[in-house]
Design a protein around this motif. Structure first.
Motif, PDB file in Angstrom:
ATOM      1  N   PRO A   1       0.836  -1.211   0.000  1.00 34.62           N
ATOM      2  CA  PRO A   1       0.000   0.000   0.000  1.00 34.62           C
ATOM      3  C   PRO A   1       0.870   1.260   0.000  1.00 34.62           C
ATOM      4  O   PRO A   1       2.054   1.212   0.345  1.00 34.62           O
ATOM      5  CB  PRO A   1      -0.792  -0.118   1.302  1.00 34.62           C
ATOM      6  CG  PRO A   1       0.039  -0.995   2.179  1.00 34.62           C
ATOM      7  CD  PRO A   1       0.769  -1.940   1.261  1.00 34.62           C
ATOM      8  N   ILE A   2       0.266   2.360  -0.356  1.00 37.28           N
ATOM      9  CA  ILE A   2       0.966   3.649  -0.331  1.00 37.28           C
ATOM     10  C   ILE A   2       0.919   4.180   1.092  1.00 37.28           C
ATOM     11  O   ILE A   2      -0.130   4.208   1.734  1.00 37.28           O
ATOM     12  CB  ILE A   2       0.312   4.649  -1.309  1.00 37.28           C
ATOM     13  CG1 ILE A   2       0.331   4.085  -2.737  1.00 37.28           C
ATOM     14  CG2 ILE A   2       1.004   6.002  -1.232  1.00 37.28           C
ATOM     15  CD1 ILE A   2       1.692   3.728  -3.270  1.00 37.28           C
TER      16      ILE A   2
ATOM     17  N   LYS B   1       1.109   3.935  -9.440  1.00 39.03           N
ATOM     18  CA  LYS B   1       0.312   3.757  -8.227  1.00 39.03           C
ATOM     19  C   LYS B   1       0.401   5.000  -7.330  1.00 39.03           C
ATOM     20  O   LYS B   1      -0.591   5.417  -6.736  1.00 39.03           O
ATOM     21  CB  LYS B   1       0.779   2.510  -7.476  1.00 39.03           C
ATOM     22  CG  LYS B   1      -0.134   2.101  -6.355  1.00 39.03           C
ATOM     23  CD  LYS B   1       0.236   0.745  -5.781  1.00 39.03           C
ATOM     24  CE  LYS B   1      -0.704   0.405  -4.636  1.00 39.03           C
ATOM     25  NZ  LYS B   1      -0.349  -0.857  -3.988  1.00 39.03           N
TER      26      LYS B   1
ATOM     27  N   ASP C   1      -6.498  10.374  -6.245  1.00 39.93           N
ATOM     28  CA  ASP C   1      -7.578  10.051  -5.300  1.00 39.93           C
ATOM     29  C   ASP C   1      -7.607  11.047  -4.146  1.00 39.93           C
ATOM     30  O   ASP C   1      -8.676  11.526  -3.749  1.00 39.93           O
ATOM     31  CB  ASP C   1      -7.412   8.629  -4.749  1.00 39.93           C
ATOM     32  CG  ASP C   1      -7.712   7.553  -5.781  1.00 39.93           C
ATOM     33  OD1 ASP C   1      -8.323   7.857  -6.828  1.00 39.93           O
ATOM     34  OD2 ASP C   1      -7.305   6.398  -5.544  1.00 39.93           O
ATOM     35  N   PHE C   2      -6.440  11.358  -3.597  1.00 41.67           N
ATOM     36  CA  PHE C   2      -6.334  12.348  -2.527  1.00 41.67           C
ATOM     37  C   PHE C   2      -6.894  13.691  -2.994  1.00 41.67           C
ATOM     38  O   PHE C   2      -7.663  14.344  -2.271  1.00 41.67           O
ATOM     39  CB  PHE C   2      -4.867  12.479  -2.111  1.00 41.67           C
ATOM     40  CG  PHE C   2      -4.582  13.555  -1.106  1.00 41.67           C
ATOM     41  CD1 PHE C   2      -4.771  13.327   0.246  1.00 41.67           C
ATOM     42  CD2 PHE C   2      -4.101  14.797  -1.509  1.00 41.67           C
ATOM     43  CE1 PHE C   2      -4.498  14.317   1.178  1.00 41.67           C
ATOM     44  CE2 PHE C   2      -3.824  15.793  -0.582  1.00 41.67           C
ATOM     45  CZ  PHE C   2      -4.036  15.558   0.763  1.00 41.67           C
TER      46      PHE C   2
ATOM     47  N   THR D   1       2.373   7.289   3.974  1.00 47.35           N
ATOM     48  CA  THR D   1       2.855   8.653   4.140  1.00 47.35           C
ATOM     49  C   THR D   1       4.091   8.620   5.027  1.00 47.35           C
ATOM     50  O   THR D   1       4.065   8.016   6.098  1.00 47.35           O
ATOM     51  CB  THR D   1       1.769   9.539   4.791  1.00 47.35           C
ATOM     52  OG1 THR D   1       0.609   9.524   3.966  1.00 47.35           O
ATOM     53  CG2 THR D   1       2.261  10.972   4.931  1.00 47.35           C
TER      54      THR D   1
ATOM     55  N   ASP E   1      -1.814   7.590  -8.925  1.00 44.34           N
ATOM     56  CA  ASP E   1      -3.224   7.273  -8.655  1.00 44.34           C
ATOM     57  C   ASP E   1      -3.608   7.690  -7.236  1.00 44.34           C
ATOM     58  O   ASP E   1      -4.697   8.237  -7.010  1.00 44.34           O
ATOM     59  CB  ASP E   1      -3.485   5.775  -8.834  1.00 44.34           C
ATOM     60  CG  ASP E   1      -3.405   5.324 -10.281  1.00 44.34           C
ATOM     61  OD1 ASP E   1      -3.461   6.173 -11.194  1.00 44.34           O
ATOM     62  OD2 ASP E   1      -3.274   4.091 -10.495  1.00 44.34           O
ATOM     63  N   TRP E   2      -2.720   7.451  -6.265  1.00 48.85           N
ATOM     64  CA  TRP E   2      -2.981   7.845  -4.879  1.00 48.85           C
ATOM     65  C   TRP E   2      -3.153   9.359  -4.792  1.00 48.85           C
ATOM     66  O   TRP E   2      -4.063   9.857  -4.111  1.00 48.85           O
ATOM     67  CB  TRP E   2      -1.838   7.375  -3.981  1.00 48.85           C
ATOM     68  CG  TRP E   2      -2.092   7.549  -2.519  1.00 48.85           C
ATOM     69  CD1 TRP E   2      -2.528   6.603  -1.656  1.00 48.85           C
ATOM     70  CD2 TRP E   2      -1.919   8.753  -1.739  1.00 48.85           C
ATOM     71  NE1 TRP E   2      -2.633   7.134  -0.387  1.00 48.85           N
ATOM     72  CE2 TRP E   2      -2.268   8.456  -0.410  1.00 48.85           C
ATOM     73  CE3 TRP E   2      -1.505  10.045  -2.046  1.00 48.85           C
ATOM     74  CZ2 TRP E   2      -2.215   9.396   0.611  1.00 48.85           C
ATOM     75  CZ3 TRP E   2      -1.451  10.988  -1.028  1.00 48.85           C
ATOM     76  CH2 TRP E   2      -1.812  10.666   0.280  1.00 48.85           C
TER      77      TRP E   2
END
Length: 142
Positions: A3-4, A92, A99-100, A6, A95-96
């Motif tokens: 997963p991405i 990816k 979405d954010f 932070t 894409d995150w």
């Protein structure tokens, strides 16, 4: 693929060092932590995809508002370690970010990319993600 995440802890920031240096090779190990902390303190986030206890790829982006862009995200850095390139990590991360941006009601996402033969794959990715070539970027060094 992981997963991405932070980058918020000292451990996360250290995991990202090699991926940042892949894009910014002049950033020495000694200067890295201070430079990243100054960057993140200036309204930026660093996200990463972790593999084998380090970041396979990172993105650093700022958020802001101005008259030209409205509420925007500007991607400063997007980097993948050489051994992970071509495996979808940068896509990816993008894409995150998209979405954010949608969840937080941003108007635009921007990035600049150098122009050279070595950047062809990056440009292909940006165009596939629906970025448009919108302007020339001019710089005056002082």
């Amino acid at each position: 693929m992981s997963p991405i995440l932070t980058a918020s802890t000292d451990s996360d920031i250290l995991k990202c060092r090699r991926a940042v240096q892949a894009l910014r090779p002049l950033l020495t190990n000694e200067a890295y932590e201070i430079a990243i902390r100054k960057t993140l303190a200036d309204n930026r986030l660093m996200i990463f995809a972790e593999e084998n206890n380090e970041a396979a790829a990172i993105a650093v982006f700022e958020t802001g508002y101005n008259l030209f862009r409205g509420k925007y995200i500007y991607i400063d850095d997007l980097s993948t370690l050489p051994e992970y390139r071509g495996k979808g990590y940068a896509g990816k991360l993008l894409d995150w970010i998209f979405d954010f941006a949608r969840k937080e009601n941003y108007d635009q996402i921007h990035l600049d990319s150098g122009v050279s033969e070595s950047r062809t794959d990056a440009h292909r990715l940006y165009l596939n993600k629906r970025f448009e070539v919108a302007s020339l970027h001019f710089t005056a060094k002082l």
